[in-house]
Design a protein around this motif. Structure first.
Motif, PDB file in Angstrom:
ATOM      1  N   ASN A 131      -0.077   9.001  14.231  1.00 18.65           N
ATOM      2  CA  ASN A 131       1.020   9.949  14.419  1.00 18.65           C
ATOM      3  C   ASN A 131       1.642   9.804  15.806  1.00 18.65           C
ATOM      4  O   ASN A 131       2.865   9.922  15.964  1.00 18.65           O
ATOM      5  N   TYR A 132       0.818   9.570  16.803  1.00 14.30           N
ATOM      6  CA  TYR A 132       1.317   9.323  18.164  1.00 14.30           C
ATOM      7  C   TYR A 132       2.251   8.116  18.178  1.00 14.30           C
ATOM      8  O   TYR A 132       3.328   8.154  18.786  1.00 14.30           O
ATOM      9  N   ALA A 133       1.840   7.049  17.487  1.00 11.43           N
ATOM     10  CA  ALA A 133       2.671   5.849  17.435  1.00 11.43           C
ATOM     11  C   ALA A 133       3.996   6.124  16.722  1.00 11.43           C
ATOM     12  O   ALA A 133       5.062   5.677  17.172  1.00 11.43           O
ATOM     13  N   LYS A 134       3.930   6.875  15.642  1.00 10.86           N
ATOM     14  CA  LYS A 134       5.153   7.197  14.906  1.00 10.86           C
ATOM     15  C   LYS A 134       6.103   8.027  15.752  1.00 10.86           C
ATOM     16  O   LYS A 134       7.316   7.764  15.796  1.00 10.86           O
ATOM     17  N   GLU A 135       5.571   9.036  16.444  1.00 12.35           N
ATOM     18  CA  GLU A 135       6.407   9.896  17.276  1.00 12.35           C
ATOM     19  C   GLU A 135       7.016   9.134  18.446  1.00 12.35           C
ATOM     20  O   GLU A 135       8.121   9.456  18.903  1.00 12.35           O
ATOM     21  N   ALA A 136       6.313   8.106  18.927  1.00 12.00           N
ATOM     22  CA  ALA A 136       6.824   7.290  20.026  1.00 12.00           C
ATOM     23  C   ALA A 136       7.771   6.200  19.532  1.00 12.00           C
ATOM     24  O   ALA A 136       8.327   5.451  20.334  1.00 12.00           O
ATOM     25  N   GLY A 137       7.944   6.112  18.220  1.00  9.51           N
ATOM     26  CA  GLY A 137       8.841   5.108  17.649  1.00  9.51           C
ATOM     27  C   GLY A 137       8.261   3.700  17.684  1.00  9.51           C
ATOM     28  O   GLY A 137       9.003   2.714  17.659  1.00  9.51           O
ATOM     29  N   ILE A 138       6.934   3.607  17.710  1.00  5.37           N
ATOM     30  CA  ILE A 138       6.285   2.300  17.801  1.00  5.37           C
ATOM     31  C   ILE A 138       6.176   1.673  16.416  1.00  5.37           C
ATOM     32  O   ILE A 138       5.677   2.287  15.475  1.00  5.37           O
ATOM     33  N   LYS A 139       6.634   0.441  16.314  1.00  9.19           N
ATOM     34  CA  LYS A 139       6.455  -0.365  15.120  1.00  9.19           C
ATOM     35  C   LYS A 139       5.608  -1.575  15.501  1.00  9.19           C
ATOM     36  O   LYS A 139       5.955  -2.318  16.416  1.00  9.19           O
TER      37      LYS A 139
END
Length: 269
Positions: A73-81
């Motif tokens: 979820n942290y990665a998703k919120e940071a826009g990390i792909k």
């Protein structure tokens, strides 16, 4: 320069740190995770002093499903792909099967197998939809042999080796490349160094520097290699494992590790 974003588990350990530095040197953005929060921050600060890349950190116990979900979820919120996953986190406990606690035995399986599969499954959900996705599993030269006195560890690494080859074929049509890294000894911490020293000349000739392993592993992953065994001697041992019957190698390995572990116990004292 290739523009990639890489997730590295076990990032505060010796090999994880070497991978982080190698990826940063190549200009990759990196998401570092480990149970050791302070270690993550030290590595992040060190990288940012040297390289112009994005470095994200998120402490996580990868054996805990809710913490892994929090990481994703942290990665998703940071826009990390993600473009690459380096499954570095792993564990071993020295000693024979019946000389260890049951918790130690099962912990090897929880970390090396269950947690690694959990992270791989979840990381694939946030991969970039265009371009290739690369996965590296840190297996071991120990995966090539049944290993008395390291039976659970070697079997867990064999699982990762076989799983890596199978998953690579399964996801080939989805443009996913999977590499199994099978190193010999690695001086990742004081206990590992003592264990290598206890093996004498065998430990010395099968050990490779972390920096070299990290550099070559990333290069081979990007070139679509399926298996990488660092070191000429280790590659010879991997060939021998396919020729010499297991009944013979297990006797030889038991003799070697029995002496090495006795010496390791003395060194610990």
């Amino acid at each position: 320069m290739i523009d990639l974003t890489v997730l590295i588990t076990g990032a505060s350990g010796g090999l994880g740190r070497a991978f982080a530095l190698e990826c940063a040197a190549r200009g990759f953005d990196i998401l570092l995770t480990d149970i050791n929060a302070e270690g993550l921050e030290r590595i992040k600060n060190g990288i940012l002093r040297q390289y112009d890349v994005h470095v994200y950190t998120k402490p996580c116990d990868i054996t805990n499903d809710s913490e892994v979900n929090s990481l994703i979820n942290y990665a998703k919120e940071a826009g990390i792909k993600l473009d690459m996953l380096l499954n570095v986190a792993g564990i071993d406990h020295e000693g024979g099967f019946t000389t260890q606690s049951l918790n130690n035995i099962t912990e090897i399986l929880r970390v090396n197998i269950e947690a690694t599969l959990r992270m791989t499954y979840k990381a694939l959900s946030i991969r970039r939809k265009t371009g290739r996705f690369y996965i590296v599993f840190v297996s071991s030269l120990a995966a090539m042999y049944p290993m008395p006195l390291k039976a659970t560890y070697a079997a867990s690494k064999r699982f990762l080796f076989d799983f890596s080859l199978a998953l690579g074929q399964e996801l080939k049509s989805e443009n996913v490349k999977v590499l199994a890294l099978c190193p010999g000894g690695m001086p990742t911490n004081d206990n590992c160094i003592k264990a290598i020293e206890a093996q004498g000349v065998w430990g010395e000739i099968t050990t490779n520097t972390l920096e070299k392993i990290a550099h070559r592993t990333i290069s081979m992953a990007l070139h679509g290699r399926k298996v990488y065994v660092p070191g000429t001697i280790n590659r010879l041992f991997s060939i021998v494992s396919r020729i010499v019957p297991a009944s013979i190698t297990t006797k030889l390995i038991h003799s070697r590790w029995h002496r090495a572990q006795e010496k390791w116990i003395i060194n610990q004292g």
